[in-house]
Design an enzyme around this catalytic site. Structure first.
Site, PDB file in Angstrom:
ATOM      1  N   SER A 142       0.536  -1.280   0.272  1.00 15.22           N
ATOM      2  CA  SER A 142       0.391   0.018  -0.200  1.00 15.22           C
ATOM      3  C   SER A 142       0.795   1.130  -0.344  1.00 15.22           C
ATOM      4  CB  SER A 142      -1.318   0.222   1.167  1.00 15.22           C
ATOM      5  OG  SER A 142      -1.470   0.790   0.998  1.00 15.22           O
ATOM      6  N   TYR A 156      -1.858   0.075  10.372  1.00 14.91           N
ATOM      7  CA  TYR A 156      -1.820  -0.624   8.532  1.00 14.91           C
ATOM      8  C   TYR A 156      -0.830  -0.013   7.403  1.00 14.91           C
ATOM      9  CZ  TYR A 156      -3.329  -1.219   4.080  1.00 14.91           C
ATOM     10  OH  TYR A 156      -3.163  -1.387   2.666  1.00 14.91           O
TER      11      TYR A 156
END
Length: 251
Positions: A142, A156
């Site tokens: 990501s 995250y």
């Protein structure tokens, strides 16, 4: 017809294949001739993905439902796999939480799924010699773990950053076995993963404005990048991070 991105005669495992980027990747790979092995926790959703795949008389797509958080389930999954030409390590979870609310349970939950499971699953695939020489492994990371730092996204983002770093070590150690390892770093993609209760519609509208292309990405747009890394077109590419974010990292 010449096509360097063809996946004909390649067998590819996709984790997190029940929705989002995993489902789109499986669909697009099947269109290019691959035989898919789909895995995830939701067998019904996996069956729905399978029904969307392109078929031919030589293909036999399969489903192997598994909870990858359980080590024994990973071992059972790998034991049932055919020889693989590609592995798309896509399964992951999102978590938005301000740092003052972190707990060990939260850290364990996110890092286990986003980092530790990929590490252990690749270990099993290598140990059980399920990856051909040559073959390709693609991790879904990501931009949150690359250079796009945002409030409440630390757990995250850090887990995805760890995954990206691990990818480089895996690429170095496995190159001699003909196993290439790379990662894609999507920006916000229109999948169930980005749905949360912390962002209002106004927040989302402001976030979209941060993207020079003024929209979030489609799962298929990430899938096409993954296909490049799976295909022979990227035969000399390993240890690389491919950012797919509509220009978000330019700001």
């Amino acid at each position: 017809m010449y096509n360097p991105y063809s996946l004909k005669d390649k067998t590819i495992l996709v984790t997190g294949a029940s929705s989002g980027i995993g489902r789109a990747t499986a669909i697009e790979c099947s269109k290019l001739g691959a035989t898919l092995v789909l895995t995830g926790r939701n067998e019904i959703a996996l069956q729905e993905t399978k029904e969307l795949l392109s078929n031919s008389s030589t293909q036999d797509h399969s489903i192997l439902a598994a909870d990858l958080r359980i080590e024994e389930a990973c071992e059972n999954l790998v034991g049932q796999l055919p020889m693989l030409d590609g592995f798309v390590c896509n399964a992951g979870i999102g978590k938005m939480l301000p740092l003052q609310f972190y707990s060990l349970d939260v850290l364990n939950e996110v890092f286990q799924m986003n980092c530790f499971v990929p590490m252990l699953l690749l270990r099993l695939l290598v140990k059980k010699r399920k990856l051909r020489n040559p073959s390709s492994v693609v991790f879904t990371a990501s931009i949150s773990g690359y250079n796009n730092v945002a409030p409440a996204n630390g757990v995250y983002g850090t887990s995805k950053s760890a995954l990206s770093t691990y990818m480089k070590y895996a690429a170095l150690e496995l190159a001699g076995k003909g196993i290439r390892c790379n990662a894609v770093h999507p920006g916000r993609i229109k999948t169930p993963l980005i749905s949360n209760h912390l962002l209002t519609e106004e927040d989302v509208a402001k976030d979209v404005e941060q993207y020079p292309m003024k929209r979030y990405g489609e799962p298929s747009e990430v899938a096409h990048a993954i296909i490049y890394l799976l295909s022979d077109a990227s035969a000399w590419v390993t240890g690389s991070n491919l950012v797919i974010d509509g220009g978000r990292s330019l700001k």
